[in-house]
Design a protein around this motif. Structure first.
Motif, PDB file in Angstrom:
ATOM      1  N   ASN A   1       0.429  -1.419  -0.033  1.00  0.00           N
ATOM      2  CA  ASN A   1       0.150  -0.135   0.238  1.00  0.00           C
ATOM      3  C   ASN A   1       0.750   1.165   0.589  1.00  0.00           C
ATOM      4  O   ASN A   1       0.199   1.841  -0.851  1.00  0.00           O
ATOM      5  N   LEU A   2       2.259   1.163   1.193  1.00  0.00           N
ATOM      6  CA  LEU A   2       3.291   2.366   1.448  1.00  0.00           C
ATOM      7  C   LEU A   2       3.422   2.797  -0.200  1.00  0.00           C
ATOM      8  O   LEU A   2       3.435   3.899  -0.752  1.00  0.00           O
ATOM      9  N   LEU A   3       3.651   1.414  -1.278  1.00  0.00           N
ATOM     10  CA  LEU A   3       4.106   1.745  -2.589  1.00  0.00           C
ATOM     11  C   LEU A   3       3.401   2.302  -3.612  1.00  0.00           C
ATOM     12  O   LEU A   3       3.587   3.431  -4.214  1.00  0.00           O
ATOM     13  N   ALA A   4       1.993   1.475  -3.592  1.00  0.00           N
ATOM     14  CA  ALA A   4       1.095   2.346  -5.349  1.00  0.00           C
ATOM     15  C   ALA A   4       0.710   3.031  -4.691  1.00  0.00           C
ATOM     16  O   ALA A   4       0.479   3.893  -5.452  1.00  0.00           O
ATOM     17  N   GLY A   5       1.132   3.899  -3.426  1.00  0.00           N
ATOM     18  CA  GLY A   5       0.105   4.936  -2.808  1.00  0.00           C
ATOM     19  C   GLY A   5       0.987   6.147  -3.955  1.00  0.00           C
ATOM     20  O   GLY A   5       1.172   7.037  -4.734  1.00  0.00           O
ATOM     21  N   VAL A   6       2.251   6.023  -3.831  1.00  0.00           N
ATOM     22  CA  VAL A   6       2.968   6.862  -4.324  1.00  0.00           C
ATOM     23  C   VAL A   6       3.126   6.668  -5.838  1.00  0.00           C
ATOM     24  O   VAL A   6       3.500   7.766  -6.582  1.00  0.00           O
ATOM     25  N   LEU A   7       3.273   5.206  -6.575  1.00  0.00           N
ATOM     26  CA  LEU A   7       3.374   5.627  -7.304  1.00  0.00           C
ATOM     27  C   LEU A   7       2.051   5.407  -8.641  1.00  0.00           C
ATOM     28  O   LEU A   7       2.356   5.447  -9.277  1.00  0.00           O
ATOM     29  N   VAL A   8       1.237   5.102  -8.245  1.00  0.00           N
ATOM     30  CA  VAL A   8      -0.314   5.532  -8.567  1.00  0.00           C
ATOM     31  C   VAL A   8      -0.527   6.756  -8.695  1.00  0.00           C
ATOM     32  O   VAL A   8      -1.097   7.121  -9.820  1.00  0.00           O
ATOM     33  N   ASP A   9       0.402   7.854  -7.908  1.00  0.00           N
ATOM     34  CA  ASP A   9       0.303   8.920  -8.277  1.00  0.00           C
ATOM     35  C   ASP A   9       0.731  10.053  -9.020  1.00  0.00           C
ATOM     36  O   ASP A   9       0.909  10.548 -10.183  1.00  0.00           O
ATOM     37  N   ARG A  10       2.385   9.142  -9.785  1.00  0.00           N
ATOM     38  CA  ARG A  10       2.865   9.044 -10.186  1.00  0.00           C
ATOM     39  C   ARG A  10       3.418   9.184 -11.203  1.00  0.00           C
ATOM     40  O   ARG A  10       3.462   9.757 -12.301  1.00  0.00           O
ATOM     41  N   ASN A  11       2.595   7.702 -11.574  1.00  0.00           N
ATOM     42  CA  ASN A  11       2.646   7.040 -12.993  1.00  0.00           C
ATOM     43  C   ASN A  11       1.000   6.923 -13.495  1.00  0.00           C
ATOM     44  O   ASN A  11       0.259   5.953 -14.880  1.00  0.00           O
ATOM     45  N   GLY A  12       0.190   7.142 -12.452  1.00  0.00           N
ATOM     46  CA  GLY A  12      -1.335   6.567 -13.530  1.00  0.00           C
ATOM     47  C   GLY A  12      -1.820   5.822 -12.584  1.00  0.00           C
ATOM     48  O   GLY A  12      -0.872   4.451 -12.365  1.00  0.00           O
ATOM     49  N   SER A  13      -2.630   4.954 -13.173  1.00  0.00           N
ATOM     50  CA  SER A  13      -3.636   3.681 -12.485  1.00  0.00           C
ATOM     51  C   SER A  13      -3.110   2.216 -13.566  1.00  0.00           C
ATOM     52  O   SER A  13      -3.058   1.186 -12.240  1.00  0.00           O
ATOM     53  N   ARG A  14      -3.872   2.128 -14.563  1.00  0.00           N
ATOM     54  CA  ARG A  14      -3.386   1.403 -15.299  1.00  0.00           C
ATOM     55  C   ARG A  14      -1.874   0.482 -15.456  1.00  0.00           C
ATOM     56  O   ARG A  14      -3.159  -0.645 -15.235  1.00  0.00           O
ATOM     57  N   ARG A  15      -1.142   0.371 -15.170  1.00  0.00           N
ATOM     58  CA  ARG A  15       0.345  -0.700 -15.505  1.00  0.00           C
ATOM     59  C   ARG A  15      -0.329  -1.145 -14.273  1.00  0.00           C
ATOM     60  O   ARG A  15       0.506  -2.559 -13.754  1.00  0.00           O
ATOM     61  N   TYR A  16      -0.322  -0.362 -12.843  1.00  0.00           N
ATOM     62  CA  TYR A  16      -0.644  -1.780 -11.454  1.00  0.00           C
ATOM     63  C   TYR A  16      -2.313  -2.221 -11.874  1.00  0.00           C
ATOM     64  O   TYR A  16      -1.772  -2.762 -10.420  1.00  0.00           O
ATOM     65  N   ILE A  17      -2.791  -1.683 -11.955  1.00  0.00           N
ATOM     66  CA  ILE A  17      -3.877  -2.209 -12.188  1.00  0.00           C
ATOM     67  C   ILE A  17      -3.274  -3.706 -12.950  1.00  0.00           C
ATOM     68  O   ILE A  17      -3.863  -5.051 -12.326  1.00  0.00           O
ATOM     69  N   VAL A  18      -3.658  -3.590 -13.870  1.00  0.00           N
ATOM     70  CA  VAL A  18      -2.921  -4.867 -15.276  1.00  0.00           C
ATOM     71  C   VAL A  18      -1.806  -5.975 -14.174  1.00  0.00           C
ATOM     72  O   VAL A  18      -1.354  -7.141 -13.453  1.00  0.00           O
ATOM     73  N   PHE A  19      -0.384  -5.343 -13.244  1.00  0.00           N
ATOM     74  CA  PHE A  19       0.903  -6.341 -12.826  1.00  0.00           C
ATOM     75  C   PHE A  19      -0.152  -6.688 -11.509  1.00  0.00           C
ATOM     76  O   PHE A  19       0.021  -7.532 -11.212  1.00  0.00           O
ATOM     77  N   ALA A  20      -1.028  -6.152 -10.704  1.00  0.00           N
ATOM     78  CA  ALA A  20      -1.746  -6.730  -9.843  1.00  0.00           C
ATOM     79  C   ALA A  20      -2.903  -7.771  -9.898  1.00  0.00           C
ATOM     80  O   ALA A  20      -2.649  -8.205  -9.596  1.00  0.00           O
ATOM     81  N   LEU A  21      -3.408  -7.687 -10.890  1.00  0.00           N
ATOM     82  CA  LEU A  21      -4.652  -8.868 -11.064  1.00  0.00           C
ATOM     83  C   LEU A  21      -3.345  -9.782 -11.771  1.00  0.00           C
ATOM     84  O   LEU A  21      -3.719 -10.951 -11.842  1.00  0.00           O
ATOM     85  N   THR A  22      -1.999  -9.596 -12.655  1.00  0.00           N
ATOM     86  CA  THR A  22      -1.989  -9.816 -13.109  1.00  0.00           C
ATOM     87  C   THR A  22      -0.633 -11.604 -12.413  1.00  0.00           C
ATOM     88  O   THR A  22      -0.472 -12.842 -12.299  1.00  0.00           O
TER      89      THR A  22
ATOM     90  N   LEU B   1      -1.706  -7.717  -4.392  1.00  0.00           N
ATOM     91  CA  LEU B   1      -2.936  -7.149  -4.628  1.00  0.00           C
ATOM     92  C   LEU B   1      -3.181  -6.109  -3.718  1.00  0.00           C
ATOM     93  O   LEU B   1      -3.981  -5.162  -4.116  1.00  0.00           O
ATOM     94  N   ALA B   2      -2.182  -5.945  -3.023  1.00  0.00           N
ATOM     95  CA  ALA B   2      -1.803  -4.127  -1.887  1.00  0.00           C
ATOM     96  C   ALA B   2      -1.839  -2.727  -3.494  1.00  0.00           C
ATOM     97  O   ALA B   2      -3.196  -1.904  -3.238  1.00  0.00           O
ATOM     98  N   PHE B   3      -1.818  -3.219  -4.673  1.00  0.00           N
ATOM     99  CA  PHE B   3      -1.651  -2.158  -6.331  1.00  0.00           C
ATOM    100  C   PHE B   3      -2.995  -2.169  -6.061  1.00  0.00           C
ATOM    101  O   PHE B   3      -3.362  -1.201  -6.685  1.00  0.00           O
ATOM    102  N   LEU B   4      -4.076  -3.063  -5.959  1.00  0.00           N
ATOM    103  CA  LEU B   4      -5.325  -2.618  -7.039  1.00  0.00           C
ATOM    104  C   LEU B   4      -6.549  -1.387  -6.506  1.00  0.00           C
ATOM    105  O   LEU B   4      -6.395  -1.677  -7.282  1.00  0.00           O
ATOM    106  N   SER B   5      -6.319  -1.900  -4.611  1.00  0.00           N
ATOM    107  CA  SER B   5      -7.497  -1.300  -4.732  1.00  0.00           C
ATOM    108  C   SER B   5      -6.945   0.591  -4.558  1.00  0.00           C
ATOM    109  O   SER B   5      -8.268   0.874  -5.659  1.00  0.00           O
ATOM    110  N   PRO B   6      -5.967   0.437  -4.135  1.00  0.00           N
ATOM    111  CA  PRO B   6      -5.610   1.973  -4.334  1.00  0.00           C
ATOM    112  C   PRO B   6      -5.528   2.653  -6.018  1.00  0.00           C
ATOM    113  O   PRO B   6      -5.847   3.488  -6.601  1.00  0.00           O
ATOM    114  N   ALA B   7      -5.456   1.650  -7.102  1.00  0.00           N
ATOM    115  CA  ALA B   7      -4.989   2.023  -8.408  1.00  0.00           C
ATOM    116  C   ALA B   7      -6.547   2.240  -9.038  1.00  0.00           C
ATOM    117  O   ALA B   7      -6.892   2.978  -9.297  1.00  0.00           O
TER     118      ALA B   7
END
Length: 389
Positions: A54-75, A104-110
């Protein structure tokens, strides 16, 4: 709206996979030779590895957008489930559950950050968050029975393989259906008049006071108390009655989540009313044993259905544009910590006081954390406590 529907589909499939594992993980671990203590660590490891994710997801989603982290979390979660199908030792299962919690910690914040960016209107944002709650609730109602059915037909290995390929397929769909960029809230939202340079700075880089994260922490603590105490209060022969009561809880939430007109009310009003209703339900469970538990839990679920979309709307207004990922990731961290602390506290104090009374005190404390109307503190935007346009 099309993007929101795709996100709801991905969230439903992810929650379906997650909840479908609940009735089968413990017997699968026992079949590998795990003892009760090890199983407890295995179940808790998922929440523990959620925190750094969750800590990583918050910073990375704001910086790079949600799409890549949704795909990463699911696959990534799907690939881990495929490996889980071939686990031979309890330690294999422990490590794979830890990896799954991190992925899966990346999915919900993204997803929630992307949903929040789809509109600048508070009422519309509230409807999107209500849709998120409906999807989660539907998955929690349907998936445990579905997981048990798949195990009966295909065994543990076949079940994890099926769920793994389902998540990977969902990740591939997300790659082609989630837009790379969505118009930001700041671009769509008209600027409000500013009365001082300090207010202008707050608008440009809004910050959420750390005390407001105690709100989801206390709410999650109370839920953890419920999930700890309810099975114990039903006794060793009460698995069926416990399942029915939890289904009533989910059905109550589904009823109020479907009342989308509630999103027209101010988030503060909805949160205060929901917290008070939940607190009174826990007090009733602790003090009035003659009232049917099914009725109380249905009302408790109805209050939860009001609370969670309102709490999401509150954090949207507190976080502001450009900080949605971090805001929702910190909210997820607070809820993970609460889910861990609630059962621990209830287990330690159960011999001295009813765990339901502990939940009552926690929720009444949470009400005190709500921003007062018209206080003018810069930690939050004043318009959050006004009726939505």
């Amino acid at each position: 709206m099309k993007t929101a529907l795709w996100l709801y589909l991905f969230l439903f499939l992810a929650f379906f996979d997650l909840h479908a594992q609940y009735p089968i993980l413990t017997p699968f671990a026992i079949s590998l030779g795990a003892g009760p203590a090890f199983i407890g660590w295995m179940m808790g490891m998922y929440s523990l590895t959620h925190l750094p994710g969750n800590l990583l997801a918050g910073v990375l989603v704001d910086r790079n957008g949600s799409r890549r982290y949704i795909v990463f979390a699911l696959t990534a979660a799907g690939a881990i489930l495929l490996m889980q199908a071939h686990a031979q030792l309890p330690w294999h299962l422990l490590l794979l559950r830890a990896a799954s919690g991190f992925a899966l910690a990346f999915l919900s914040p993204a997803c929630m950050a992307l949903l929040a960016s789809l509109s600048s209107d508070p009422a519309t944002q509230g409807k999107y968050m209500s849709g998120h709650g409906i999807v989660h609730t539907l998955a929690s109602v349907v998936s445990p029975a579905a997981g048990a059915f798949i195990v009966a037909k295909a065994g543990y290995s076949g079940t994890f393989t099926t769920l793994g390929w389902l998540l990977i397929f969902t990740g591939v769909m997300a790659l082609f259906s989630v837009p790379k960029q969505v118009q930001s809230m700041s671009a769509a939202k008209p600027a409000l008049p500013l009365h001082s340079p300090s207010q202008a700075a707050d608008r440009e880089n809004p910050r959420v006071s750390r005390r407001y994260y105690l709100l989801p922490f206390f709410v999650s603590c109370s839920q953890g108390v419920l999930f700890f105490e309810l099975p114990l209060s039903q006794g060793s022969e009460g698995m069926i009655s416990t399942g029915i009561l939890l289904s009533l809880l989910s059905l109550g939430a589904l009823v109020t989540l479907s009342l989308l007109f509630l999103n027209g009310f101010a988030p503060g009003i909805r949160i205060a009313a929901a917290l008070l209703s939940m607190a009174l339900c826990f007090f009733t469970l602790a003090a009035f044993r003659n009232i049917p538990a099914g009725v109380v839990l249905f009302l408790l679920g109805a209050a939860k259905g009001v609370l969670f979309p309102a709490m999401a709307s509150l954090f949207i207004s507190l976080g502001g544009p450009g900080r949605m990922g971090r805001t929702f990731s910190l909210q997820s961290i607070a809820m993970s910590l609460g889910a861990f602390a609630g059962p621990v506290a209830a287990g330690q104090l159960r011999d001295f006081v009813s765990p339901y009374f502990i939940a009552f005190v926690l929720l009444m404390t949470a009400i005190l954390l709500l921003p007062p109307r018209g206080s003018g503190k810069p930690a939050y935007h004043p318009e959050w406590n006004s009726p939505a346009a």
